[in-house]
Design an enzyme around this catalytic site. Structure first.
Site, short mmCIF file in Angstrom:
data_model
loop_
_atom_site.label_atom_id
_atom_site.label_comp_id
_atom_site.label_asym_id
_atom_site.label_seq_id
_atom_site.Cartn_x
_atom_site.Cartn_y
_atom_site.Cartn_z
N HIS A 166 0.80 -1.21 0.00
CA HIS A 166 0.00 0.00 0.00
C HIS A 166 0.84 1.27 0.00
O HIS A 166 0.44 2.30 -0.54
CB HIS A 166 -0.97 -0.03 1.17
CG HIS A 166 -2.25 0.60 0.81
ND1 HIS A 166 -3.08 0.07 -0.14
CD2 HIS A 166 -2.79 1.77 1.18
CE1 HIS A 166 -4.10 0.87 -0.31
NE2 HIS A 166 -3.96 1.91 0.49
N ASN A 187 -4.30 -6.49 -7.49
CA ASN A 187 -3.18 -6.51 -6.54
C ASN A 187 -3.28 -7.71 -5.61
O ASN A 187 -2.34 -8.48 -5.43
CB ASN A 187 -3.16 -5.24 -5.68
CG ASN A 187 -3.21 -3.99 -6.51
OD1 ASN A 187 -2.85 -4.02 -7.67
ND2 ASN A 187 -3.67 -2.90 -5.93
N ASP A 188 -4.46 -7.85 -5.00
CA ASP A 188 -4.63 -8.99 -4.10
C ASP A 188 -4.84 -10.29 -4.88
O ASP A 188 -4.41 -11.35 -4.44
CB ASP A 188 -5.81 -8.75 -3.14
CG ASP A 188 -5.38 -7.89 -1.97
OD1 ASP A 188 -4.33 -8.19 -1.38
OD2 ASP A 188 -6.07 -6.90 -1.67
N CYS A 234 -9.58 -2.34 -11.00
CA CYS A 234 -9.08 -1.20 -10.23
C CYS A 234 -7.76 -1.52 -9.52
O CYS A 234 -7.26 -0.72 -8.76
CB CYS A 234 -10.12 -0.71 -9.23
SG CYS A 234 -10.56 -1.94 -8.02
#
Ligand code: PEP
Ligand code: MG
Length: 595
Positions: A209, A477-478, A525
Site C-alpha cells: 500500500h 493486486n490482491d 481497479c
C-alpha cells in the site's frame, strides 16, 4: 554497486554510490536526504530557550497523561474481545502502561528537555533511539522484544505531542528525499508532495500500500534497498530514480546533469499528454473505454477532475482511519465523502468499505484489531467489518448520506463468500431504515452494491456472486498475491509477483466473462489498470472500464486511442493459449511496440 571507497573515518560516502531497489513509483527526485532513524515519521526538532523549559516539561507531562488515558481506555475495550485475544492485548497494554507509569524512557526524556533543551518530540525520539541501541548491544532476546514496546509507546507520545495540527515534514528543506527503514501507508499520507521530492526504504514491495500511495501522490519511490541506511546520511545529496529502482548517493556532476535532463524530459512528456484531456477515451475502431480514478486521499479528487476521469472507480476509505487514535463519527465520515461526491460533479463515485488489515493498519481501531500470525489471510477488510457491525453500519450510513449529493456505488473488499454479501446488504438496509427514521437526507434509492473480486475462490465463483450483486471491481493486486502466494508488500519475493502469470489471466478472463453473462458492469481497479503495458491485453479480454491513480490516466488514455480493440482481442486469444509468463510478456510487448 559502489564506484569509489567510503570515507574511512565515519563510513560517510563522499563519492557517487549507486544502490539498487524496486522502483515502485516512476519519476526522479533530487534533493537532500532526510534519514528517519526510528521508523517513526518526521518529528519537529528545535532547541528550547531557557524560559521555555518549564512549559515544555508540562506539555510532555500532558502527553504522558493522555497516553495513560488512551491505554486504559483501550484496555477496557479489549475486555469485550474473545478470551485469547483479550489476554494477549491486555498483556501488551499492561507493558505499555508500565512504561508510561514511570520508566527510563520518561526520565530520559525529561532529562533531555532540561539538560539538552530539546523540544519534547525530539527528546522522545532521541531517548527511544538511545534505549534501542543500548538494548540491542545487550544481545538478549527478551530485551530485544521490549524495544518494540518502547518504540510503540514513544510513537504514541510523539503522536500526542504533535497532535494532528502538526504538518509532517514541514520543517524540512524543500525537495527533501525521505529515507527510512520502513514507511507505512499512514506515514505516506502525511507527505506533502510540494515539499517532499520522493522517498526510499529498506523494506516494502512493489504492490504494497505504501507503493500505491507513492504513485497516487506522484512521489518517485524506491523500496527494498537493502543497504540504504548504512550508506546514506541526512544532508547528503541523493537521487531517487523511481523508474530504474536506483538510489544514487552524492551523484557526480555528470550524473546530476544527466538526471536533471531526464527529469525535464519527463515533465515535457506529461505536458504533451495533457493535450488528450478533452479527447474521448475510445479505441481506433470506436470502442469506448471508461477511465476512472482510484483515490487514496481526498485531495486527489482535484487531480482526478483535472485529468478528466469518468468517475471514481475506487475510493479507499482507509485514510479516514489513519493517523488518529479514535474512530471517525458518522458525521465526520459523511462530510468527507460528501466533499468527494460534490467534487466529482455528477460523475459516479465508488465508495469501498474499510479494508484494514494485512499490511494496512490503523491505530484508530486499537484493540479491535490484532494482525494475527498471517495478516493477509486473517481478520481484514469485510471480515473485520462484519465482526464489528456497528462500524460497518456507521460507514454505510455515511455513504448513503453522501449519496444525497450525487451518484455513488458501494463496494465491499475481500469478499470470499456469498454470506458476507448478504449480511452486509442487511446492514446496509438497516442503516438506510435508521436514516429514514431520523429523516436524514440520503441517496434516493439504495446505491448499486458491488464486490471486489480479489480472492481466487471468489473469481472462480464469479457466476454465483454476479447473481448477488450489482457490479464487480477486479482487484488485481490482491488477486495476484493470493493466486501466486506472493506477499505483495515483501521485497524478497517481489520478483515472483507476476501479473502475466497464466493463472492470474485466466481468473481475470473467467470473472470478466461471468460479468458479461450476468450483464453487470466490471472494472479493473488494481494496479494493472494503470500500467499502459497491460491496456491492450485487458481490452482484448473484454474489459471496458479501468480505474487507476490519476497520474496514470492520460498515459493509459493515450494507449487506448492507439489501439484497435479487435486486434487486441485476437492477441488476447493467442495469449490465453500460452503457458509461460515470459512468452506472454513478449507477445504483449510485440503488440504494443507495433502500435
Ligand atoms: C486490489 O487488491 O487490487 C485493490 C484494488 O485493493 P487494495 O490495493 O486496496 O488492496
Ligand atoms: Mg485489495
Amino acid at each position: 554497486m559502489r564506484t569509489k571507497t567510503p570515507n574511512p573515518t565515519d563510513g560517510r560516502e563522499t563519492e557517487e554510490v549507486i544502490l539498487n531497489g524496486l522502483g515502485v513509483a516512476a519519476g526522479i527526485a533530487i534533493g537532500p536526504a532526510h534519514v528517519v532513524e526510528t521508523g517513526f515519521a518526521q518529528v519537529p526538532e528545535y532547541v528550547l530557550t531557557p524560559d521555555a523549559l518549564e512549559e515544555e516539561k508540562l506539555r510532555f507531562a500532558e502527553a504522558v497523561a493522555k497516553a495513560r488515558r488512551q491505554l486504559r481506555k483501550l484496555k477496557a475495550k479489549s475486555a469485550t474481545l474473545p478470551d485469547a485475544a483479550a489476554e494477549e492485548i491486555s498483556y501488551l497494554l499492561d507493558a505499555h502502561l508500565a512504561i508510561v507509569g514511570g520508566s527510563r524512557l520518561l526520565r530520559g526524556v525529561e532529562q533531555r528537555i532540561t539538560e539538552e533543551r530539546l523540544n519534547a518530540e525530539w527528546a522522545v525520539q532521541a531517548e527511544m533511539t538511545a534505549i534501542a541501541q543500548h538494548f540491542a548491544a545487550m544481545d538478549d532476546p527478551y530485551l530485544a522484544a521490549r524495544i518494540q514496546d518502547i518504540r510503540d509507546v514513544g510513537a504514541r507520545l510523539i503522536r500526542n505531542l504533535v497532535d494532528r495540527k502538526f504538518q509532517a515534514y514541514s520543517t524540512l528543506p524543500s525537495d527533501s528525499v525521505i529515507l527510512a527503514e520502513e514507511i507505512t501507508p499512514a506515514d505516506t499520507a502525511l507527505m506533502d508532495p510540494r515539499r517532499i521530492a520522493g522517498f526510499a526504504t529498506t523494506l516494502g514491495g512493489a504492490e504494497g500500500h505504501t507503493a500505491i500511495m507513492a504513485r497516487s501522490l506522484g512521489l518517485p519511490a524506491v523500496l527494498g534497498v537493502s543497504e540504504l541506511l548504512r550508506r546514506v546520511h541526512s544532508g547528503q545529496t541523493v537521487i531517487v530514480d523511481g523508474n530504474a529502482g536506483l538510489v544514487i548517493v552524492e551523484p557526480s556532476q555528470e550524473t546530476l546533469a544527466r538526471y536533471q535532463d531526464r527529469r525535464a524530459e519527463m515533465v515535457a512528456e506529461q505536458q504533451q499528454l495533457r493535450t488528450l484531456i478533452a479527447l474521448p477515451s475510445r479505441t481506433r475502431d470506436g470502442v469506448a473505454v471508461a477511465l476512472a480514478a482510484n483515490v487514496e486521499l481526498p485531495h486527489e479528487i482535484a487531480a482526478a477532475v483535472d485529468v478528466g476521469a469518468d468517475g471514481i472507480g475506487l475510493l479507499r476509505t482507509e485514510f479516514q482511519f489513519m493517523n488518529r487514535e479514535d474512530l471517525p463519527t458518522e458525521q465526520e465520515q459523511y462530510e468527507t465523502l460528501r466533499d468527494v461526491v460534490e467534487g466529482m460533479n455528477g460523475r459516479p463515485v465508488t465508495l469501498r468499505t474499510l479494508d484494514i488489515g494485512g499490511e494496512k493498519l490503523a491505530s484508530a481501531l486499537g484493540p479491535r484489531f490484532t494482525p494475527g500470525n498471517n495478516p493477509a489471510l486473517g481478520l481484514r477488510a469485510i471480515r473485520l467489518s462484519l465482526r464489528e457491525p456497528k462500524l460497518l453500519e456507521t460507514q454505510f450510513a455515511a455513504m448513503l448520506r453522501a449519496g444525497a449529493h450525487g451518484p455513488v456505488r458501494i463496494l465491499l473488499p475481500m469478499v470470499a463468500n456469498i454470506e458476507e454479501v448478504r449480511r452486509s446488504r442487511e446492514i446496509l438496509q438497516r442503516a438506510g431504515r435508521r436514516l429514514a427514521r431520523r429523516r436524514v437526507p440520503m441517496a434516493p434509492d439504495l446505491p448499486p452494491f458491488g464486490v471486489m473480486i480479489e480472492i481466487p475462490g471468489t473469481a472462480l465463483a464469479a457466476d454465483a456472486f454476479a447473481r448477488e450483486c450489482d457490479f464487480f471491481a477486479l482487484g488485481t493486486n490482491d488477486l495476484i498475491q493470493y493466486t501466486l502466494a506472493i506477499d505483495r508488500g515483501d521485497e524478497q519475493v517481489a520478483h515472483l509477483y507476476e501479473p502475466l502469470h497464466p493463472a492470474v489471466l485466466r481468473l481475470i478472463q473467467f470473472t470478466t466473462q461471468a460479468a458479461m453473462r450476468a450483464r453487470i458492469p466490471l472494472s479493473v481497479c488494481g494496479e494493472m489498470a494503470g500500467d499502459a503495458r497491460y491496456t491492450a491485453l485487458l481490452i482484448g479480454l473484454g474489459i471496458r472500464e479501468l480505474s487507476m491513480t490519476p497520474a496514470a490516466l492520460l498515459r493509459v488514455k493515450n494507449r487506448v486511442r492507439m489501439l484497435d480493440a479487435l486486434s487486441a482481442r485476437h492477441r488476447a486469444d493467442v495469449i490465453m493459449d500460452q503457458s509461460d509468463s515470459g512468452r506472454i510478456a513478449s507477445l504483449i510487448d510485440d503488440f504494443n511496440d507495433a502500435l
